[in-house]
Design an enzyme around this catalytic site. Structure first.
Site, short mmCIF file in Angstrom:
data_model
loop_
_atom_site.label_atom_id
_atom_site.label_comp_id
_atom_site.label_asym_id
_atom_site.label_seq_id
_atom_site.Cartn_x
_atom_site.Cartn_y
_atom_site.Cartn_z
N ARG A 251 0.83 -1.22 0.00
CA ARG A 251 0.00 0.00 0.00
C ARG A 251 0.86 1.26 0.00
O ARG A 251 0.45 2.29 -0.55
CB ARG A 251 -0.94 -0.01 1.21
CG ARG A 251 -1.96 1.14 1.24
CD ARG A 251 -2.97 0.96 2.38
NE ARG A 251 -4.07 1.91 2.34
CZ ARG A 251 -4.19 2.96 3.16
NH1 ARG A 251 -3.28 3.19 4.09
NH2 ARG A 251 -5.23 3.77 3.05
N ILE B 255 -6.90 7.94 -0.76
CA ILE B 255 -6.87 6.48 -0.86
C ILE B 255 -7.74 6.00 0.30
O ILE B 255 -7.59 6.45 1.43
CB ILE B 255 -5.42 5.94 -0.79
CG1 ILE B 255 -5.40 4.40 -0.85
CG2 ILE B 255 -4.65 6.44 0.41
CD1 ILE B 255 -3.97 3.82 -1.04
N SER B 256 -8.71 5.13 0.00
CA SER B 256 -9.66 4.72 1.03
C SER B 256 -8.97 4.03 2.20
O SER B 256 -7.90 3.43 2.05
CB SER B 256 -10.69 3.74 0.43
OG SER B 256 -11.45 4.36 -0.57
N GLN B 257 -9.63 4.10 3.35
CA GLN B 257 -9.15 3.41 4.55
C GLN B 257 -9.13 1.90 4.28
O GLN B 257 -10.08 1.37 3.69
CB GLN B 257 -10.14 3.74 5.67
CG GLN B 257 -9.76 3.18 7.01
CD GLN B 257 -10.82 3.53 8.06
OE1 GLN B 257 -11.65 4.43 7.84
NE2 GLN B 257 -10.79 2.83 9.16
N PRO B 258 -8.09 1.18 4.70
CA PRO B 258 -8.04 -0.26 4.46
C PRO B 258 -9.29 -1.00 4.93
O PRO B 258 -9.78 -1.90 4.24
CB PRO B 258 -6.80 -0.70 5.24
CG PRO B 258 -5.91 0.49 5.21
CD PRO B 258 -6.83 1.67 5.28
#
Ligand code: SAH
Length: 213
Positions: free
Chosen positions: A37, A63-66
């Site tokens: 990531r 970038i979206s949260q995992p």
């Protein structure tokens, strides 16, 4: 473009965090455990890449949260060979997860800068989407429809009709719906005009934008 033991260790911890938060799909966890990531983010954020947080990328996007990536990916119930449409390519991180799950991924991005960047970057690190498209996700992708599933990675003020129309029977649409905050919503197409709707908790995304910059 290094992936070190330190990064691998941090990824293991991230996977443990996601398990603790309720993610159970083994393939999704494995994908998150193996995708670097930190390479999807600007270098100043390297130290933060494996925290369970969203982070800024280019063009004022994130970038979206995992956890969000894992949650949405799980809801898609991906089978190898599934044809999946993603709206909001962004950094390409979610795209990479879907590729690793064995899906044929079509992904649309409306920010030219991000589209260009990710279009170059993803194949370079070994994730090959079927198509990356510069365009408006509100319209879906009629020419490649129907899809086994569709995932929207930006907050949609309403559910765009073309997305429902471009699902196969049995297909799944995972879409965060709302203006300021969103409710993760899953639609399952039961018939030509029948959709089952499930609301699955609160999230916060950057907005799905229409016809403006
Ligand atoms: N999956 C991405 C999320 C990026 S944020 C990641 O993890 O990196 C959401 C993305 O949706 C942004 O890149 C934004 O530019 C894009 N977006 C917003 N409105 C859109 C639209 N109408 N069509 C396609 N992409 C859109």
């Amino acid at each position: 473009m290094k992936d070190t033991f330190k990064h691998k260790g941090l990824r293991k911890q991230l996977v443990a965090t996601l398990v603790a938060k309720g993610i159970t799909n083994a393939a999704v966890l494995e994908a998150i455990g193996s995708i670097p990531r930190h390479l999807f983010m600007d270098s100043s954020f390297l130290d933060h890449a494996y925290q369970d947080k969203a982070f800024p990328i280019a063009a004022s996007q994130t970038i979206s949260q995992p956890y969000t990536v894992a949650f949405q990916s799980e809801l898609l119930e991906v089978k190898a060979g599934d044809k999946i449409l993603e709206i909001g390519t962004g950094s390409g991180y979610q795209t990479a997860v879907l590729c690793l799950l064995g899906a044929h991924v079509y992904s649309i991005e409306r920010q030219l800068e991000l589209f260009k960047k990710t279009n170059k970057f993803l194949p370079k690190i070994g994730y090959v989407a079927k198509r990356l498209i510069f365009g408006d996700g509100y319209k879906g992708l009629e020419e490649d429809a129907p899809f086994d599933s569709i995932i929207v990675t930006a907050g949609a003020p309403f559910v765009p009709k073309p997305l429902l129309a471009q699902l196969k029977i049995g297909g799944r649409l995972v879409i965060p719906v709302g203006d300021e905050a969103q409710i993760m919503t899953l639609y399952i197409r039961k018939g030509p005009k029948e959709f089952e709707k499930h609301e699955l908790g609160n999230f916060k995304f950057v907005p799905l934008l229409e016809n403006k910059n």
